[in-house]
Design a protein around this motif. Structure first.
Motif, PDB file in Angstrom:
ATOM      1  N   ASP A 102      78.482  29.463   1.723  1.00  0.00           N
ATOM      2  CA  ASP A 102      79.667  28.615   1.915  1.00  0.00           C
ATOM      3  C   ASP A 102      79.285  27.154   2.181  1.00  0.00           C
ATOM      4  OD1 ASP A 102      78.667  29.011   4.373  1.00  0.00           O
ATOM      5  OD2 ASP A 102      80.448  29.991   5.231  1.00  0.00           O
ATOM      6  N   PHE A 103      78.089  26.790   1.811  1.00  0.00           N
ATOM      7  CA  PHE A 103      77.671  25.390   1.894  1.00  0.00           C
ATOM      8  C   PHE A 103      78.498  24.536   0.931  1.00  0.00           C
ATOM      9  CE2 PHE A 103      72.957  25.170   3.425  1.00  0.00           C
ATOM     10  CZ  PHE A 103      73.308  25.826   4.586  1.00  0.00           C
ATOM     11  N   ASP A 104      78.626  23.253   1.257  1.00  0.00           N
ATOM     12  CA  ASP A 104      79.165  22.297   0.285  1.00  0.00           C
ATOM     13  C   ASP A 104      78.082  22.030  -0.758  1.00  0.00           C
ATOM     14  OD1 ASP A 104      81.416  22.141   1.773  1.00  0.00           O
ATOM     15  OD2 ASP A 104      80.983  20.166   2.654  1.00  0.00           O
ATOM     16  N   ASP A 105      78.494  21.412  -1.870  1.00  0.00           N
ATOM     17  CA  ASP A 105      77.533  21.220  -2.966  1.00  0.00           C
ATOM     18  C   ASP A 105      76.306  20.403  -2.579  1.00  0.00           C
ATOM     19  OD1 ASP A 105      78.962  22.754  -4.609  1.00  0.00           O
ATOM     20  OD2 ASP A 105      79.755  21.120  -5.876  1.00  0.00           O
ATOM     21  N   GLU A 106      76.503  19.382  -1.755  1.00  0.00           N
ATOM     22  CA  GLU A 106      75.371  18.509  -1.437  1.00  0.00           C
ATOM     23  C   GLU A 106      74.713  18.866  -0.101  1.00  0.00           C
ATOM     24  OE1 GLU A 106      75.743  14.360  -3.431  1.00  0.00           O
ATOM     25  OE2 GLU A 106      77.557  14.610  -2.239  1.00  0.00           O
ATOM     26  N   TYR A 108      72.582  20.919   2.788  1.00  0.00           N
ATOM     27  CA  TYR A 108      71.298  21.628   2.829  1.00  0.00           C
ATOM     28  C   TYR A 108      70.944  21.950   4.274  1.00  0.00           C
ATOM     29  CZ  TYR A 108      69.269  17.316   4.602  1.00  0.00           C
ATOM     30  OH  TYR A 108      69.007  16.226   5.378  1.00  0.00           O
ATOM     31  N   ALA A 109      70.008  22.886   4.425  1.00  0.00           N
ATOM     32  CA  ALA A 109      69.456  23.169   5.752  1.00  0.00           C
ATOM     33  C   ALA A 109      67.941  23.203   5.621  1.00  0.00           C
ATOM     34  CB  ALA A 109      69.988  24.494   6.262  1.00  0.00           C
ATOM     35  N   VAL A 110      67.277  22.528   6.536  1.00  0.00           N
ATOM     36  CA  VAL A 110      65.815  22.575   6.568  1.00  0.00           C
ATOM     37  C   VAL A 110      65.431  23.257   7.870  1.00  0.00           C
ATOM     38  CG1 VAL A 110      63.679  21.218   6.755  1.00  0.00           C
ATOM     39  CG2 VAL A 110      65.521  20.425   5.265  1.00  0.00           C
ATOM     40  N   SER A 111      64.582  24.267   7.761  1.00  0.00           N
ATOM     41  CA  SER A 111      64.110  24.913   8.989  1.00  0.00           C
ATOM     42  C   SER A 111      62.583  24.918   8.973  1.00  0.00           C
ATOM     43  CB  SER A 111      64.682  26.330   9.057  1.00  0.00           C
ATOM     44  OG  SER A 111      64.077  27.002  10.115  1.00  0.00           O
ATOM     45  N   ILE A 119      64.005  25.617   2.932  1.00  0.00           N
ATOM     46  CA  ILE A 119      65.084  24.700   2.579  1.00  0.00           C
ATOM     47  C   ILE A 119      66.133  25.517   1.853  1.00  0.00           C
ATOM     48  CG2 ILE A 119      65.698  22.649   1.222  1.00  0.00           C
ATOM     49  CD1 ILE A 119      62.841  21.667   1.815  1.00  0.00           C
ATOM     50  N   LYS A 120      67.335  25.494   2.413  1.00  0.00           N
ATOM     51  CA  LYS A 120      68.418  26.279   1.801  1.00  0.00           C
ATOM     52  C   LYS A 120      69.515  25.353   1.335  1.00  0.00           C
ATOM     53  CE  LYS A 120      67.940  30.509   4.383  1.00  0.00           C
ATOM     54  NZ  LYS A 120      68.166  31.011   5.705  1.00  0.00           N
ATOM     55  N   THR A 123      73.161  24.309  -4.138  1.00  0.00           N
ATOM     56  CA  THR A 123      72.887  23.723  -5.456  1.00  0.00           C
ATOM     57  C   THR A 123      71.483  23.104  -5.483  1.00  0.00           C
ATOM     58  OG1 THR A 123      73.613  21.536  -4.781  1.00  0.00           O
ATOM     59  CG2 THR A 123      75.320  23.009  -5.666  1.00  0.00           C
ATOM     60  N   ASP A 124      71.057  22.767  -6.695  1.00  0.00           N
ATOM     61  CA  ASP A 124      69.768  22.073  -6.833  1.00  0.00           C
ATOM     62  C   ASP A 124      69.805  20.730  -6.120  1.00  0.00           C
ATOM     63  OD1 ASP A 124      68.728  24.108  -8.334  1.00  0.00           O
ATOM     64  OD2 ASP A 124      69.424  23.249 -10.241  1.00  0.00           O
ATOM     65  N   GLN A 125      70.969  20.105  -6.192  1.00  0.00           N
ATOM     66  CA  GLN A 125      71.099  18.799  -5.547  1.00  0.00           C
ATOM     67  C   GLN A 125      70.878  18.929  -4.035  1.00  0.00           C
ATOM     68  OE1 GLN A 125      74.798  16.857  -6.434  1.00  0.00           O
ATOM     69  NE2 GLN A 125      74.107  14.890  -5.627  1.00  0.00           N
ATOM     70  N   GLY A 126      71.441  19.974  -3.454  1.00  0.00           N
ATOM     71  CA  GLY A 126      71.245  20.235  -2.024  1.00  0.00           C
ATOM     72  C   GLY A 126      69.759  20.450  -1.723  1.00  0.00           C
ATOM     73  N   LEU A 127      69.090  21.230  -2.577  1.00  0.00           N
ATOM     74  CA  LEU A 127      67.651  21.465  -2.370  1.00  0.00           C
ATOM     75  C   LEU A 127      66.872  20.153  -2.443  1.00  0.00           C
ATOM     76  CD1 LEU A 127      66.923  24.688  -4.482  1.00  0.00           C
ATOM     77  CD2 LEU A 127      67.119  24.490  -1.988  1.00  0.00           C
TER      78      LEU A 127
END
Ligand code: TNX
Length: 767
Positions: A102-106, A108-111, A119-120, A123-127
């Motif tokens: 349920d992330f927005d298109d842009e 991301y999460a970095v852990s 990195i989750k 979309t590719d853009q989020g990555l």
């Protein structure tokens, strides 16, 4: 040293010894720009070493991994590899695309944990953005050496997404042409800061810059400008080059929005295809800045055929949904005088010429829709009404954007008072030539793209904001960079970061890591200059205090022995007091040792000059005019017989052109004003003028050496009360697109102790 910055500076670069006591743990989690939504430090650290691998489960994430592997190879010398082995996640950087999340298109999460980095995104853009954030956590931006692996980075959880979908930068390549290499360099750097739109202003009066196969004269004629001084400026992009830039931008998740400016700003088109105008005229690519009155004819069908043909070719080059079709600054006199336009008006029941423009833009939009594109226009197109699906770019302030959004149109905010990076970012008296205006970093940073006048349910129509760089006065790549950085990064944060997470002081604290990145990419960023003195020649009688400040806090260093200052020079803290002749050199210096340009200020002790003892004088000055085009005073030939007259006021020497009109070449001349100036009392006086030369008491007080004379220069002189010789020299010409007669012929003065200038009026001049 700015005390406010010190504590945070240490915080950012805090390095604590790791348990094994070898290399320190790097923690840059508080220095990320734009500032992420949530950053939470956790326990431990991750060690990036030569056995770390990228773990990707999909082809598209591999592409992204490879993109950053290339970057890391340059900075560390090591080639990281990619594996798909999902069983052992240890010592990996995982790129995980969860299309169903349920992330927005842009978003991301970095852990970062002790075992791995993940990195989750949806979309590719989020990555890609997750990776950009990770890159800012690594010590990769090292300008001198390759960064030695391994390094340890603080464990952290970051969750992030942008406030606005449109985070843009605009570049005018018509007024001056810029290479694809330069544009790629900017796109690369802008993508580090999550800018995602590049608005490419490809066409204007002063040059058409894109190859259109069906209309070869657009480039063979329309891309060449003959300047008034006989030099040429030219350049255009082939379709192959355009494709290259678009592909390069795509790799960095930047959409490229072409601007094909219509129906005004189009004389470069008319120079090539005069049949598209309302008049039977020959046109030239405009070599003056300002607003051109020759425009595309709205009443001719050929105009729309031409536009469709061009859009058709553009559509094979620019795959994105938005096209910018201009619509700004359209003088409508030609339409008023055109039979076909007046017929069109009648036929379509249009009220006035503004409605002709609405008709025109609506037809252009129809063409775009055929090619599945959405139209953006500058806010002027609101004047005669717009179609429900038109999108507005608001530049003449925020009003157009407010009106359009409240009426339900999508809007991109780029109000000139906040977003025009061709404007000055510091005191024009200290800064190199810029367009005008004044937009320091803080003003950009604190700009909110959603004005309060927008209704709650209409806020969604503000897509975002964009920084514009118009290039009338920028000739070099370095100048564009100087104007852009760091202001565009303030805008990147304004458009990305939630309003409540923004704080200007905190942004300033992050400028040092930002400069580190900009230096790594060899960007000629701005450094605040020592401001204060308005002239670089300070005359005093007994003593003088000289004080300096900067637009935002930065250390200043200076010398008084004629050598250039360096990091070890005296730091400026308080106003400097002078009682004798001194050559002062002062510069700003960043924590990394990088210095601004050095300001050289001559401080001279003088006794006031005695007046000439004349009494039998009449009011006014003698004016001599020598016809001809002169670039420099030394070009004036003595053979031409000057025309002589008496003028009552200095401004009577003004020639007659108006802003925007074509220059009348017959009016090129040199003007000499001769006589005396009556000085009211003893003292040091400052004079201000944009004329070529001002002589007072036989001293050359103002010597405007640059060919382009846009802003007045100032200088000081000590004078006794009474009459002194005065001479004003003025060349009426056009230099680098600026008609000197756009400057009023005038001379202003003030006493050194005053701030405001007064006019040297008719009661002060004699002959
Ligand atoms: C207005 S912004 C223009 C440009 C100039 C700019 C200079 C806009 C839509 N039109 O043609 O270059 O001002 O700041």
């Amino acid at each position: 040293m700015n005390l406010r910055i010190i504590p945070f500076f240490f915080l950012i670069f805090i390095t604590c010894k790791s348990p094994d006591n070898t290399s320190p743990v790097i923690d840059k989690s508080l220095s990320i720009t734009p500032k992420p939504l949530n950053v939470k430090k956790t326990q431990g650290h991750f060690e990036l070493n030569k056995t770390t691998t990228f773990l990707c489960h999909e082809e598209s994430s591999k592409v992204i991994a490879n993109f950053f592997i290339e970057k890391l190879k340059i900075s560390t010398g090591h080639s990281f590899s990619i594996s798909n082995n999902g069983d052992n996640n240890k010592n990996t950087i995982q790129l995980i695309k969860e299309t169903s999340s349920d992330f927005d298109d842009e978003e991301y999460a970095v852990s970062i944990t002790k075992d791995q980095v993940s990195i989750k995104a949806k979309t590719d853009q989020g990555l890609f953005y997750g990776m950009q954030t990770l890159m800012q956590l690594l010590p990769q931006y090292n300008t001198t050496n390759k960064t030695q692996l391994p390094f340890k980075i603080q464990a952290v959880d970051i969750n992030d997404k942008p406030r606005f979908a449109w985070r843009g930068m605009h570049l005018d390549v018509s007024r001056h042409f810029f290479s694809t290499d330069f544009i790629k360099k900017q796109l690369d750097v802008l993508s580090l800061f999550k800018i995602n739109k590049f608005h490419w202003h490809l066409t204007d009066d002063q040059g058409w810059r894109i190859e259109i196969k069906k209309y070869p004269k657009l480039t063979s004629i329309g891309s060449k400008r003959k300047n008034a001084d006989g030099t040429f400026h030219q350049g255009y992009y082939t379709q192959e080059e355009i494709k290259e830039v678009v592909a390069y931008a795509k790799e960095r998740f930047i959409d490229v929005i072409p601007e094909f400016d219509t129906p005004g700003h189009a004389i470069a088109i008319l120079a090539a295809y005069p049949e598209l105008s309302c008049e039977d005229e020959k046109y030239e690519v405009r070599n003056l800045w300002g607003v051109e009155s020759s425009i595309l004819c709205a009443g001719k069908e050929e105009t729309y055929t031409f536009i469709e043909d061009v859009i058709k070719e553009l559509s094979s080059l620019f795959p994105y949904e938005y096209y910018h079709m201009g619509g700004d600054e359209v003088p409508k006199d030609q339409w008023k005088n055109s039979l076909v336009c007046q017929e069109l008006k009648k036929r379509e029941g249009l009220k006035d010429e503004k409605e002709i423009q609405s008709y025109f833009m609506a037809r252009v939009e129809k063409i775009l829709v055929k090619y599945k594109k959405k139209m953006i226009g500058w806010d002027e197109i609101l004047e005669g009404g717009i179609t429900p699906t038109t999108n507005i770019m608001s530049w003449q302030g925020e009003e157009g954007g407010i009106k359009a959004a409240n009426e339900g149109h999508d809007v991109i905010m780029t109000p000139s008072q906040f977003c025009y990076f061709n404007f000055y970012q510091g005191d024009p008296k200290a800064e190199p030539l810029a367009f005008g205006g004044y937009i320091p970093l803080e003003k950009v940073y604190n700009y909110d793209p959603i004005p309060k006048e927008i209704a709650e349910d209409k806020k969604k129509h503000i897509l975002g904001a964009q920084g514009n760089v118009w290039t009338e006065y920028t000739y070099e790549d370095e100048t564009i960079e100087y104007l852009l950085y760091p202001r565009i990064l303030a805008l990147a944060e304004t458009t990305w970061t939630q309003k409540e997470n923004k704080a200007y002081d905190n942004f300033l604290d992050r400028l040092d890591p930002i400069y580190e990145i900009l230096d790594y990419y060899k960007i000629n960023h701005h450094i605040p200059l020592p401001e204060g003195p308005t002239a670089n020649n300070i005359v005093f009688i007994d003593s003088v205090n000289v004080s300096f400040s900067t637009t935002h806090p930065v250390k200043m260093v200076y010398t008084t022995d004629g050598t250039d200052p360096n990091a070890n020079s005296k730091a400026y803290t308080d106003p400097l007091h002078f009682t004798e002749d001194t050559e002062l050199r002062i510069a700003s210096i960043l924590k990394n040792g990088k210095m601004s340009n050095i300001r050289k200020i001559t401080i001279v002790k003088k006794s006031p000059i005695a007046p000439i003892g004349k009494t039998d004088l009449s009011q006014g000055l003698i004016m001599k005019e020598v016809k001809g085009y002169f670039n420099n005073i030394s070009d004036i030939s003595n053979t031409t017989e000057p025309q002589t007259s008496i003028i009552k006021k200095i401004e009577d020497a003004n020639t007659t052109y108006h802003w925007g009109h074509q220059v009348n070449k017959d009016n090129f001349k040199a003007i000499f004003l001769d006589g005396f100036i009556d000085i009211p009392e003893d003292g040091v006086y400052y004079f201000s003028s944009a004329q070529d030369q001002i002589w007072i008491a036989d001293q050359l007080v103002i010597d405007y050496k640059e060919s382009l004379k846009k802003h007045p220069k100032e200088n000081s002189i000590a004078l006794q009360k009474g009459k002194h010789k005065l001479k004003i020299v003025y060349l009426n010409n056009v230099a680098k697109g600026w008609a000197t007669d756009w400057n009023t012929v005038e001379l202003k003065y003030r006493k050194a102790s005053e701030v405001d200038y007064l006019e040297v009026d008719e009661n002060m001049i004699f002959h």
